[in-house]
Design a protein around this motif. Structure first.
Motif, mmCIF file in Angstrom:
data_model
loop_
_atom_site.group_PDB
_atom_site.id
_atom_site.type_symbol
_atom_site.label_atom_id
_atom_site.label_comp_id
_atom_site.label_asym_id
_atom_site.label_seq_id
_atom_site.Cartn_x
_atom_site.Cartn_y
_atom_site.Cartn_z
ATOM 1 N N ARG A 56 -13.188 8.934 -2.820
ATOM 2 C CA ARG A 56 -13.311 7.507 -2.493
ATOM 3 C C ARG A 56 -13.843 6.772 -3.708
ATOM 4 O O ARG A 56 -14.819 7.189 -4.316
ATOM 5 N N SER A 59 -14.384 -0.518 -5.748
ATOM 6 C CA SER A 59 -13.737 -1.418 -6.704
ATOM 7 C C SER A 59 -14.791 -2.018 -7.626
ATOM 8 O O SER A 59 -15.959 -2.141 -7.279
ATOM 9 N N TYR A 65 -9.800 -0.624 -9.599
ATOM 10 C CA TYR A 65 -10.306 0.707 -9.286
ATOM 11 C C TYR A 65 -10.273 1.531 -10.558
ATOM 12 O O TYR A 65 -9.210 1.833 -11.082
ATOM 13 N N PHE A 159 -2.906 7.372 -0.366
ATOM 14 C CA PHE A 159 -3.992 6.462 -0.714
ATOM 15 C C PHE A 159 -4.016 5.277 0.235
ATOM 16 O O PHE A 159 -2.993 4.809 0.701
ATOM 17 N N THR A 160 -5.243 4.844 0.537
ATOM 18 C CA THR A 160 -5.479 3.741 1.450
ATOM 19 C C THR A 160 -6.593 2.884 0.883
ATOM 20 O O THR A 160 -7.601 3.410 0.411
ATOM 21 N N GLN A 161 -6.418 1.575 0.956
ATOM 22 C CA GLN A 161 -7.437 0.652 0.486
ATOM 23 C C GLN A 161 -7.995 -0.118 1.678
ATOM 24 O O GLN A 161 -7.239 -0.623 2.506
ATOM 25 N N ARG A 162 -9.325 -0.185 1.735
ATOM 26 C CA ARG A 162 -9.973 -0.913 2.817
ATOM 27 C C ARG A 162 -11.343 -1.400 2.362
ATOM 28 O O ARG A 162 -12.133 -0.605 1.862
ATOM 29 N N THR A 165 -12.799 -0.352 -0.991
ATOM 30 C CA THR A 165 -12.837 1.090 -1.238
ATOM 31 C C THR A 165 -11.409 1.627 -1.223
ATOM 32 O O THR A 165 -10.622 1.288 -0.342
ATOM 33 N N LEU A 166 -11.096 2.453 -2.201
ATOM 34 C CA LEU A 166 -9.800 3.115 -2.257
ATOM 35 C C LEU A 166 -10.022 4.589 -1.971
ATOM 36 O O LEU A 166 -10.853 5.231 -2.611
#
Length: 184
Positions: A56, A59, A65, A159-162, A165-166
């Motif tokens: 994890r 940013s 990132y 990969f997931t961005q939320r 946080t990546l």
């Protein structure tokens, strides 16, 4: 002659030295703070689960990132770029890493067309995520030491961005013991 002027001189010297030391410490502190704002992922933490490794990344203040990692065992700073087709290594960094320049190709960059050279990365590591034999480009005119971590590497990961946080996830070949094939 009295000893007071010599004592005053020594006191002034000590004061100047104390101020110099304070300035050096402040410069180091604020330099480290600024680096942490630019790259909050100096030592990315990894989470191991059943059949995956996850990293994890927070940013930066600019919304990028960035993370420190390794190419062929040598430390580099990655700038994750899902808009980049390949991993792009600045010429100076490629020389430091000892990368071999392969076939020349024309690439389109934000600054126009340029000639880059194909290369292969034997090992790319970000936290405990390890990729081998990754296509990359030695790209001129990038400026700086950041390696663009493009889709030639990222396509091998989920990969997931939320919320700033990546999350990068690599599926591993490990299976829970209950799912491993048995020999008969």
């Amino acid at each position: 002659m009295s000893s007071q002027p010599a004592g005053k001189r020594a006191g002034r010297v000590m004061l100047v030295l104390a101020w110099g030391a304070a300035l050096l410490l402040a410069t180091k502190f604020f330099g480290d703070w600024e680096d942490a704002q630019r790259n909050p992922n100096r030592t990315p933490e990894s989470v191991h689960g059943s059949g995956y490794v996850e990293v994890r990344l927070a940013s930066s203040r600019q919304g990028h990132y960035m993370a420190d990692g390794k190419i062929n065992g040598q430390t580099v700073t990655f700038l994750l770029d899902t808009g980049a087709t390949s991993v792009a290594v600045p010429v100076e960094v490629a020389q430091r890493l000892g990368l071999q320049a392969g076939a020349a190709i024309t690439i389109n960059t934000a600054n126009g067309r340029a000639t880059a050279h194909r290369t292969r990365l034997q090992r790319l590591q970000l936290g405990d995520i390890v990729l081998t034999d990754v296509d990359a480009l030695i790209a001129p005119g990038m400026g700086g030491d950041d390696v663009l971590l493009g889709m030639s590497a990222l396509k091998q990961l989920e990969f997931t961005q939320r919320s700033g946080t990546l999350m990068l996830r690599q599926t591993t070949s490990q299976q829970p013991i209950s799912q491993q094939p048995t020999l008969k």
